[in-house]
Design a protein around this motif. Structure first.
Motif, short mmCIF file in Angstrom:
data_model
loop_
_atom_site.label_atom_id
_atom_site.label_comp_id
_atom_site.label_asym_id
_atom_site.label_seq_id
_atom_site.Cartn_x
_atom_site.Cartn_y
_atom_site.Cartn_z
N VAL A 142 14.36 -4.13 -2.62
CA VAL A 142 13.83 -3.40 -1.37
C VAL A 142 13.90 -4.40 -0.32
CG1 VAL A 142 11.73 -1.81 -0.56
CG2 VAL A 142 12.54 -1.75 -2.88
N GLY A 143 14.65 -3.97 0.81
CA GLY A 143 14.50 -4.60 2.14
C GLY A 143 15.16 -6.00 2.13
N ASN A 145 15.42 -9.89 3.02
CA ASN A 145 14.39 -11.07 3.01
C ASN A 145 14.43 -12.16 4.16
OD1 ASN A 145 16.68 -12.81 2.32
ND2 ASN A 145 16.45 -12.17 0.17
N THR A 170 15.05 -8.33 -1.58
CA THR A 170 13.96 -8.76 -2.27
C THR A 170 13.90 -8.10 -3.67
OG1 THR A 170 13.05 -9.55 -0.18
CG2 THR A 170 11.69 -9.18 -2.27
N LEU A 172 11.96 -6.75 -6.73
CA LEU A 172 10.42 -6.54 -7.22
C LEU A 172 10.60 -6.17 -8.70
CD1 LEU A 172 9.39 -4.25 -4.23
CD2 LEU A 172 8.99 -6.74 -4.36
N THR A 186 15.86 1.54 4.98
CA THR A 186 15.68 0.14 4.37
C THR A 186 16.98 -0.06 3.46
OG1 THR A 186 13.47 0.32 4.35
CG2 THR A 186 14.29 -1.31 2.57
N HIS A 188 18.56 -0.86 -0.02
CA HIS A 188 17.96 -1.16 -1.41
C HIS A 188 18.94 -0.97 -2.56
CE1 HIS A 188 17.78 3.16 -0.45
NE2 HIS A 188 17.82 3.50 -1.62
N PHE A 240 11.52 -8.05 5.59
CA PHE A 240 10.31 -7.37 5.14
C PHE A 240 9.69 -8.53 4.42
CE2 PHE A 240 12.30 -3.37 5.02
CZ PHE A 240 11.16 -2.49 5.19
N LEU A 245 6.12 -5.70 2.26
CA LEU A 245 6.56 -5.24 0.99
C LEU A 245 5.11 -4.93 0.07
CD1 LEU A 245 9.02 -8.05 -0.05
CD2 LEU A 245 9.59 -5.69 0.26
N ASP A 246 4.20 -5.55 0.09
CA ASP A 246 2.87 -5.30 -0.61
C ASP A 246 2.41 -3.87 -0.10
OD1 ASP A 246 0.80 -6.04 -2.36
OD2 ASP A 246 -0.36 -5.54 -0.59
N LEU A 248 4.35 -1.21 0.27
CA LEU A 248 5.40 -0.19 -0.13
C LEU A 248 5.09 -0.12 -1.73
CD1 LEU A 248 8.74 -1.58 1.51
CD2 LEU A 248 7.19 0.20 2.48
#
Length: 352
Positions: A142-143, A145, A170, A172, A186, A188, A240, A245-246, A248
């Protein structure tokens, strides 16, 4: 019109990527003799697949097409406050998505981009309610870096440089019960082994950044008919950081009724995780909704009526049904459109 929740039959069709075995198992479809390319089950859909002649729109059999039912009685289906804001659109599309391989790197437009280029008030922000992963957790990307210019995205797309594109995103690690929001624009991807309930705005707008190795003609079909010179304007160029990110992600919690998605998703859609027990029923407030029963058996009650439900059942629920009550040992996801009182989101391209 009926005030009752209506059962949703499986609504699967071929795609360009592998998957679908867990959908078939959950929804009671016959097992396949070869790897499936039916990784999505579109639930409560008034949306057609991009470029198709109606593929994907929910057909309720003798009851008719869902879009026609809503058009005939929008306030009963969606509620007066909802229709005052969004008309006869549910403002929501729900899918089961079973990734048999990693999905390509891609992005979806914001509302502003869709209004300017696609004559649509909705973009395609989306969210994932995670229901199964490989052992130890699954991976979503996601997104970016780091900042990535439009020209750099263009070069990566032209070269189909998959390692470089994935390296910019990034990763996750997520587990069953987690929720992830992906704002429009975004970049992804979703890794193989992920099984999710996906909530999204009611469109099928996707911009492919990667297509090498997939069964799709990216240069022809990857840009929504706009050409990549225009389509790449929809892709975010900013990075991001950890704090962004947190915001999201919402990690799995406890309780018989808990929100699945992070707060930043609320201008777009909402989702509840229901875990009823034989000793404790769970009630969800009245709303248009899509219900997916993930496990167990029990009953679903509304307006003084009830019906048995079990693993793999799915329903579309009119606002006029009133409160829903889940009884018995049953778990489910209840997907809802946004609260009509929620303010419009401010998306990334409105801040440039």
């Amino acid at each position: 019109m009926s005030r009752s929740p209506l059962p949703l039959p499986p609504n699967v069709f071929d795609h360009f990527y592998l998957g679908g075995e867990r959908i078939a198992d959950l929804r009671g479809l016959p097992p396949a003799d070869e790897p499936l390319k039916r990784p999505e089950d579109w639930l409560g859909s008034i949306v057609a697949r991009w470029g198709s002649d109606g593929v994907g729109i929910t057909d309720l059999g003798q009851a008719g097409k869902l879009a026609d039912l809503i058009d005939a009685a929008p306030q009963a289906w969606l509620g007066a406050h909802h229709t005052a804001r969004w008309g006869a659109s549910p403002a929501l599309l729900v899918k089961l998505l079973d990734a048999g391989q990693r999905l390509p790197v891609h992005a979806h437009p914001t509302r502003d981009f869709a209004a300017r280029h696609l004559d649509c008030p909705f973009g395609k922000s989306e969210a994932w309610a995670v229901i199964d992963t490989p052992a130890g957790g699954g991976t979503v990307y996601v997104g970016a870096n780091r900042p990535v210019s439009r020209d750099e995205w263009g070069a990566l797309v032209a070269d189909q440089d998959t390692p470089a594109m994935l390296g910019l995103l990034t990763p996750l690690t997520v587990h069953p019960g987690d929720g992830v929001f992906v704002p429009g624009g975004t970049p992804h991807a979703i890794d193989a082994g992920m099984f999710i309930v996906e909530l999204q705005e009611p469109t099928d707008f996707s911009i492919l950044l990667e297509w090498r190795g997939f069964d799709i003609d990216g240069p022809a079909d990857g840009h929504l008919g706009l050409g990549f010179d225009v389509a790449l304007d929809a892709v975010r160029c900013d990075a991001f950081d950890a704090e962004a990110l947190d915001q999201l992600v919402r990690r799995a919690g406890k309780g018989t009724l808990r929100p699945v998605l992070p707060e930043v998703a609320e201008p777009y859609f909402r989702a509840w995780a229901v875990t009823a027990t034989v000793d404790e029923a769970v009630t969800v407030a009245e709303s248009f909704a899509v219900v997916v029963v993930l496990d167990g058996e029990g009953t679903l009650g509304w307006s003084g009526e009830r019906r048995p439900i079990g693993r793999g059942d799915a329903f579309v629920v009119p606002h006029a049904a009133g409160e829903l009550t889940f009884e018995g040992a049953v778990s489910a996801i209840v997907a809802l459109p946004p609260d009509p009182a929620t303010a419009d989101p401010i998306e990334w391209d409105e801040q440039q």
